[in-house]
Structure formats: C-alpha cells, structure tokens
Design an enzyme around this catalytic site. Structure first.
Site, PDB file in Angstrom:
ATOM      1  N   LYS B  81      23.610 -21.966 -30.305  1.00 42.20           N
ATOM      2  CA  LYS B  81      24.275 -20.745 -30.765  1.00 42.20           C
ATOM      3  C   LYS B  81      25.774 -20.990 -30.800  1.00 42.20           C
ATOM      4  CE  LYS B  81      24.307 -15.777 -29.610  1.00 42.20           C
ATOM      5  NZ  LYS B  81      23.730 -14.761 -28.702  1.00 42.20           N
ATOM      6  N   SER B 159      21.269 -11.158 -30.883  1.00 47.11           N
ATOM      7  CA  SER B 159      22.351 -11.797 -31.592  1.00 47.11           C
ATOM      8  C   SER B 159      22.156 -13.314 -31.774  1.00 47.11           C
ATOM      9  CB  SER B 159      23.669 -11.553 -30.853  1.00 47.11           C
ATOM     10  OG  SER B 159      23.660 -12.156 -29.577  1.00 47.11           O
ATOM     11  N   SER B 183      19.355 -10.385 -26.536  1.00 43.01           N
ATOM     12  CA  SER B 183      19.723 -11.266 -27.644  1.00 43.01           C
ATOM     13  C   SER B 183      18.946 -12.575 -27.723  1.00 43.01           C
ATOM     14  CB  SER B 183      21.223 -11.566 -27.596  1.00 43.01           C
ATOM     15  OG  SER B 183      21.942 -10.416 -27.974  1.00 43.01           O
TER      16      SER B 183
END
Lengths: 75, 472
Positions: B81, B159, B183
């Site tokens: 990420k 996310s 997330s």
C-alpha cells in the site's frame, strides 16, 4: 451556523461513518432517503454537524469517574 | 511458466523456486509485467518498481543457487500500500498534496520482507490519506476509484484498494495493507481475498503514514489464511521506532493448532437480518461449514457501545493533529473528495473533552471484550453485510430496509479496532457474482487461532480459489 435538512441527514450518516467499517466511508442513513439531495452540500457544515452528532452519542454512555482514557493503549 | 502461477499460493511458489522450475527473476518479471498491464484497469497500481525489483531478484537467485534459504517468502514478489515508505521512491499516501513526496528511509515492514527475500514489485493504490476526514466517493484517491476485478463497475473497497484488487486479479501473490477501522477487512471482503488485521502493536508502523496512532495497524492481504500466517510471521515483531509496538513476535504454528472441538465460537443470529437478503444464503452456508468443523457454536451479543461514533471522534481528533500542517496550508483542498477535506478541517475543532470521553469509553470497551472473551474464543460474523457498491455512486446510498431490533455483530469492525483485536477475513461465497466474506475476530494476540479457523474453513471450501472472470 444554519444547517439544512440535507446536511443534517448527511451528518447523521457521517456520525456512523466508522460504523460502516471503513474509515471515513460514510454510512447509509435512513434520514437521507427521506431528504433527497437538491444541491451540492456545504461540506464544512456537514462535517461539523457530523462531529456534533458523534459527540452527542458519546454523552449517552455512562462513564464512571475513575475510568481513565485508554492512552497507554495495549490490546 | 503458465498462467496458473498468478493464482498460486506462497508455499507453492516458494517450493517451485527451490526446485528451480523458474527463477526469481522470471517470477518477478512475470508478475511485474502483468501488474503493469492489468493493474491500471482497476486503478490498482501506484508505482511500478520493476527495475529495482529485477535487480533484487538477481540477488535472491544467487542465494537460491548457493542454497541460502531465507524462509517461505524467499523469491516471492509482492506489492505494498502506498502509505509505506520505500527509500528514494515516491510515497504519495494516495493524495495529491503528497504526490511528489519521497522519504529516505524504508518502512520497517518492507525492510523485514526484504531481509527474508521477498521482492517489492510495486506500490499499490489507496484511498487518499487512508480515508481520514470521511470520504463519500470511491474516487477519493489520487489514482482514481479502486475498481473491483469481479466487476469493474463496482468499488474495490478501501482504503487498501489496490492491495486487495491486485491480489484478487493475480497481479501479486500477496500485498500489505493497513487498517485504522476496516481498511483491510473491507477491500478483502469486496474483492474475495483473505485479509488479516493483526492485533494492535504486533506489526511495526514505522515508515507508514499515521492516521490515528492508537488505531493504525499494518497487515497482509493474501490468497489464503495460510499465506497470511506466513507473511505475518515475517512482518510482526517489536520495533523501538514505533511507540505503539507491543514488543511481541509472532510465530505461525499450524502444527500446534487447538482441536476444533475445543474452540468456542460466538455468533449472533441477528446478523442474518442485518445482511442484505441476497447475501444470506452464503452466510448461512458458511456458518454451517464453521459448525461442521466441530467447533462449539454459542450465541452472543456484542457489548452495546456507540462504536462508530467513538471511532469517528478518535480518528477525527488524532487525524486532524497528524494533518494539521496540511489543513493549515490550505493544500487539504487539493484532495479529490471535498467532503473529506471538510472533514479534516472540522476535525481540528473536536474539543478535548469529546476525545477524552471517547477514549474513556474505549477503556470500558476493552474491558467488556476481555469479559466476553473469558467465555468464548472467537467471534464469527459477516465481514460486510452487503456486496461491493457501484463505483460511480456515492458511498452514502441510503439503506431503506427495516432495521432489526438486535445489534448483532454489525459494528464488529469498529468495535474490534477500538479494542485492538485481530480479525481474519475469508471469502465465503458470492451474491450476484460478487464476493461475500466472513470475519473471525478474537482476543489480542490470538492470530494463530484465527488462522487455524480460517485454514479449516478454506480446507472445506474453495471460495478463496475462485478467480475473477476477466483475468482467469
């Protein structure tokens, strides 16, 4: 600050944002269905109203005086 | 190499690398090319690191040649990420104001993976600032809306959007994501992959974008529970550079798994009422599979607290402090979602009393969960109660259905995050062609129990082996 019905509806939704399970993803609010959006909301007012709504929900919890904040957070 | 390697497990890939069926360079090149070609379809790719990765892969191959084995992740490509810093390369946090941000230090988790021979091939897309400030559109990202490999008109979830969609589409064997409140679990559930949110403090956040210091966690998104265990073993561990570090290591020990019949699993019947009707058959079947594994099933109720509102206040207050300079500079208005920028600005004015109240209630929550887990070992619940929403529709689409009287486990994601508990998300079926998933949540530092349940579930089902139609 004047808040429209639409903004308040969104604020209610925002108050349950984290409840939706993803940080910041605004949850569905039944109130919104009854107040369909008419124009671009004033997001600043919406955000402030959302925090107010959350703060009010917290006031409903009875917290004994000797309960300390979970600052030294260890799971 | 054939296309099936793109959906192989870590153990399988590592075994074949050791047998010299292919080299690390070949494996890295295959995944990197596929990621660069297919990743943009889902807005999954933040930054390709192919050249760096190929150089590292050559070194790993030299280790294999000399029979210097570094463990099951050796030679395995992966993505991270884009909130994790990788020295000398852009780390955007998914947000325009940070589009050219470069750090000179690499995040602890990436260093650990490198030491174990994994090869970082790309930074993966994410919701801007991991969603801090409240976002209401899938397009709240520098990279555009995260799209779902099972149906690109749908959102990937967030996310950790790119982390989940890239694993689902076979673009990386595994990825790292992060969770402050949902997330990892949400995108894993929507994309039909296995995601693990570790106990707070188990994995170092040093080098990761902070959003809420008392909630942020880094965790793996993989093809199976077993793969999650293998990755967690490498990335977990104490770190003096992380104030929240618990100073504990994690050893994945499937050989010492408790007998299923010794495990008490709590579930809430009301969850079926909360779930969208189309998802209920999958959840009912999945619960039967859990029950058939021999565990003891016990009805429980989640302690009743305003979890969502607490998370809202805590993340708001901590996040506004983290991003105070961004907000003050006015650059916050460059975020893709104006409601998110407004949310961050408004969060600066959250009174100390509200934050303190939320943190005091949090102490009560932690105690209530300790009490709950005195009687049971694990909670099982739907990971999400609906499938991935349309990517071009507001995420606050109203829920007009009747509200069940009982809470069920509907708030388990914020509740578990507030209490710092680990959770494992496993795919458990489909509804309308879109993935449906269960979550197992347990007391702090019981990842091995959750992984054992996940592994047992995946031994009895094949949902985690399904491939999205367009990339099969």
């Amino acid at each position: 600050m004047k808040i429209t019905r639409r903004q308040l509806a969104l604020a209610v939704a925002g108050g349950t944002a984290a409840a939706a399970g993803t940080v910041g993803m605004i949850a569905a609010a039944p109130a919104l269905a009854q107040n369909p959006p008419a124009a671009t909301p004033d997001w600043d007012s919406v955000a402030r109203a959302a925090h107010l709504q959350s703060a009010q929900a917290l006031l409903k919890v009875d917290v004994p005086m000797d309960v300390e904040p979970a600052f030294q957070f260890r799971a | 190499m054939t296309d099936e390697i793109f959906f192989a497990t870590i153990t399988d890939l590592n075994t074949r690398l050791k047998k010299r069926e292919f080299t690390t360079v070949e494996l890295v090149r295959a995944f990197a090319e596929r990621l660069e070609k297919i990743g943009p379809r889902y807005n999954a790719l933040a930054l390709a690191l192919t050249e760096v990765a190929l150089r590292r892969a050559k070194e790993i191959d030299a280790d294999f040649k000399r029979e210097r084995f570094r463990g099951p992740l050796q030679g395995i490509p992966y993505g991270a990420k884009d909130l994790l810093s990788f020295a000398g390369h852009a780390t955007t946090w998914g947000a325009k104001p940070y589009a050219s941000q470069v750090f000179d230090e690499t995040a602890t988790v990436l260093q650990k993976l490198d030491k174990n021979g994994s090869v970082l091939i790309a930074k993966l897309a994410m919701v801007e600032l991991a969603g801090g400030g409240d976002y209401r559109i899938a397009g709240a990202s520098l990279f555009g809306p995260g799209l779902n490999p099972w149906d690109p008109s749908r959102w990937s979830g967030g996310s950790s959007s790119g982390s989940a969609s890239a694993v689902a589409a076979g673009l990386v064997p595994f990825a790292l994501g992060s969770e402050t409140s949902g997330s990892i679990l949400t995108p894993a559930a929507f994309c039909g992959v296995t995601g693990l949110r570790p106990t707070y403090g188990l994995v170092s956040r040093h080098g990761a974008m902070p959003l809420a210091w008392t909630l942020d966690k880094i965790g793996p998104i993989c093809r199976s529970a077993e793969d999650c265990g293998l990755v967690l073993q490498v990335v977990a561990g104490g770190d003096s550079k992380d104030e929240g570090s618990a100073g504990k290591s994690f050893y994945y020990t499937p050989q010492f798994t408790r007998k299923m019949s010794d495990i008490k699993v709590g579930f809430a019947p009301a969850d079926m009422e909360w779930a969208d009707p189309a998802l209920r058959p999958a959840f009912q079947t999945a619960l039967r599979v859990v029950r058939d594994s021999g565990v003891q099933m016990v009805e429980v109720n989640l302690p009743d607290f305003p979890y969502g509102e607490m998370a809202d206040v805590i993340i708001g207050a901590e996040g506004a402090s983290v991003f105070e300079r961004l907000i003050g500079s006015g650059k916050v208005d460059e975020l893709a979602d104006p409601s998110q920028a407004a949310g961050l600005k408004a969060s600066l004015d959250i009174p100390a009393r509200d934050y303190l109240r939320a943190m005091r209630i949090r102490s009560l929550v932690i105690q209530k969960f300790r009490d709950l887990f005195a009687d049971i070992d694990v909670l099982v619940a739907p990971a999400r109660y609906s499938v991935a929403p349309k990517a071009d529709e507001p995420l606050d689409t109203p829920d007009t259905g009747p509200q069940p009287a009982a809470l069920g486990m509907r708030r388990l994601i914020p509740a578990g995050n507030l209490a710092g508990l680990p959770a494992l998300c496993v795919p458990c079926g489909f509804a309308g062609g879109l993935p449906v998933a269960l979550q197992f949540a347990g007391p702090a530092f019981t990842e091995n129990t959750l992984l054992a349940l996940g592994r047992e579930f995946q031994n009895r089902t094949d949902w985690h082996k399904r491939r999205p139609p367009l990339v099969s």
